[in-house]
Design a protein around this motif. Structure first.
Motif, short mmCIF file in Angstrom:
data_model
loop_
_atom_site.label_atom_id
_atom_site.label_comp_id
_atom_site.label_asym_id
_atom_site.label_seq_id
_atom_site.Cartn_x
_atom_site.Cartn_y
_atom_site.Cartn_z
N MET A 190 -7.53 8.57 -6.83
CA MET A 190 -8.24 9.99 -6.68
C MET A 190 -7.54 10.98 -7.43
SD MET A 190 -8.59 9.81 -2.63
CE MET A 190 -8.33 8.07 -1.85
N ASP A 248 -4.96 11.88 -2.59
CA ASP A 248 -4.40 10.91 -1.59
C ASP A 248 -6.27 11.29 -0.64
OD1 ASP A 248 -5.53 8.74 -0.44
OD2 ASP A 248 -3.32 7.92 -0.75
N GLU A 280 0.29 -1.15 -0.09
CA GLU A 280 -0.23 0.08 0.17
C GLU A 280 0.83 1.19 0.05
OE1 GLU A 280 -2.69 0.27 3.47
OE2 GLU A 280 -3.31 2.09 3.12
N HIS A 302 -10.18 -1.82 4.96
CA HIS A 302 -9.22 -1.00 6.58
C HIS A 302 -10.35 -0.58 7.54
CE1 HIS A 302 -6.31 1.12 3.25
NE2 HIS A 302 -6.11 -0.28 4.07
N CYS A 319 -2.39 -2.75 -3.02
CA CYS A 319 -3.60 -1.06 -2.59
C CYS A 319 -3.24 -0.33 -3.86
CB CYS A 319 -3.80 -0.81 -1.14
SG CYS A 319 -4.37 0.36 -0.82
C1 DNO Z 1 -4.88 6.24 4.28
C2 DNO Z 1 -4.39 5.50 3.91
C3 DNO Z 1 -4.56 5.88 2.25
C4 DNO Z 1 -4.27 4.94 1.20
C5 DNO Z 1 -4.22 4.73 -0.28
C6 DNO Z 1 -4.45 3.60 -1.53
O1 DNO Z 1 -4.72 6.48 5.69
O2 DNO Z 1 -5.78 4.48 3.41
O3 DNO Z 1 -4.00 7.03 1.39
O4 DNO Z 1 -3.31 4.32 1.43
O5 DNO Z 1 -5.60 5.85 -0.68
O6 DNO Z 1 -3.06 3.95 -1.98
#
Ligand code: DNO
Length: 344
Positions: A106, A110, A64, A265, A102
């Motif tokens: 966007m 982010d 991720e 998550h 992951c």
């Molecule tokens: C926030 C995360 C996001 C996630 C990205 C995946 O805490 O969950 O920044 O890592 O959107 O690309």
């Protein structure tokens, strides 16, 4: 479910030793952070992460994120080179034991909050989103920065990107996402990797930029863009749950039963009267989401994917990356595992 923890690599104030001491913790979610978006990661960097985790008895098998270059989202001619680099990253990660990637789609930014050091009545710090405060923020100054944002954009880059996105409709963005999946998913299939898109956070347009992955209709559309088990979701309860219109337990049950959730998550949010939200402790009674019902939905559908406790508050005087301290995420992990164990 496979319990995991996000680790930002050797510079993270939270160490792998800290993480291994959390009961039940087995998997590490991480990434190579020193390569610009769109470039190929070196195998040495991937192996170094792998080894560091192994030395602590942990398994690094979730990435991720592998970020998606803006040219791909914008559908520019240069996208094919960036997509090929993306595919090469998938191949390299597959060779070194990664099973889930992951990512998000966007535009430019982010996850977005209006205050990441908000003081709660009990002295803890949390992250909040207030629509009125957002309306006062000007992303074009290049001075705003949030933990999830790519900090390499300079003021001039941002101006240009906003101009480019002004010409992009939501339908264009969907088409660019479809194109990306049509190239990337076959490679993921070959490599035994599940791709897991993260929903947009918050799940609505911000700063006039279009956002797609916001609700059930969008998730249905997304999954139908490429019908493969490898084309799946990171189901972030806090992101989708920031919108009171989304029935989170029902959505979790639906997509988990379809086998399309690869990564959960898990965190709670509390809706505010202003139409925003505050990130709360993980407990059901702390926020607006029924965390027990979410875990029940996972258990009922035989969920075997990865789970991680998402954003914690800053407590007990801890400092560090907002949302990503040790203590409250560890409490979250224990709470979630307790719910899991007690659910029939
Ligand atoms: C926030 C995360 C996001 C996630 C990205 C995946 O805490 O969950 O920044 O890592 O959107 O690309």
């Amino acid at each position: 479910m496979k319990m995991s923890f996000r680790w930002y690599g050797p510079d993270d104030p939270v160490t792998l030793l800290n993480i291994r001491q959390i009961p039940g913790m087995k998997h590490i979610v991480s990434a190579v952070y020193d390569v610009p978006v769109g470039q190929v990661w070196s195998e040495e960097s991937i192996v170094a992460l792998q080894k560091a985790c192994e030395e602590q008895g942990l398994i690094f098998d979730v990435v991720e994120s592998v970020p998606v270059h803006e040219d791909i989202k914008l559908g520019l001619p240069s996208r094919d080179t960036y997509i090929e680099n993306y595919c090469e990253n998938i191949r390299r990660l597959g060779r070194h034991g990664i099973r889930c990637i992951c990512y998000n789609f966007m535009p430019i930014f982010d996850w977005t909050r209006t205050d990441v050091h908000h003081k709660m009545p009990d002295g803890a710090e949390n992250l909040i989103y207030d629509p009125q405060a957002l309306a006062r923020m000007d992303p074009l100054t290049g001075e705003l920065s949030l933990p999830g944002w790519d900090s390499s954009y300079k003021k001039e880059d941002l101006k240009k990107l906003f101009e480019q996105y002004a010409a992009i409709t939501k339908e264009d963005l969907w088409e660019n996402l479809r194109y990306f999946l049509s190239k990337v998913i076959p490679v993921a299939e070959e490599c035994g990797i599940n791709m897991a898109i993260h929903p947009d956070d918050p799940p609505w347009d911000i700063f006039g930029l279009p956002r797609l992955i916001t609700d059930e209709a969008a998730l249905d559309r997304f999954l139908s863009l490429y019908d493969s088990p490898c084309n799946g979701l990171t189901f972030c309860t806090g992101s989708l749950g920031s919108s009171p219109q989304n029935d989170i337990p029902a959505m979790v049950e639906k997509y988990s039963a379809m086998g399309r959730i690869h990564f959960m998550h898990l965190r709670n949010v509390k809706w505010t009267q202003q139409g925003g939200f505050e990130e709360s402790g993980h407990l059901t009674e702390n926020g607006s989401l029924d965390m027990a019902a979410i875990i029940k939905a996972l258990k009922k559908t035989g969920f075997t994917g990865y789970v991680r406790p998402d954003h914690g508050r800053m407590i007990w005087g801890e400092t560090g990356k907002p949302g990503y301290g040790l203590y409250d995420r560890a409490l979250g992990a224990m709470y979630l595992q307790g719910l899991w164990e007690a659910t029939e």
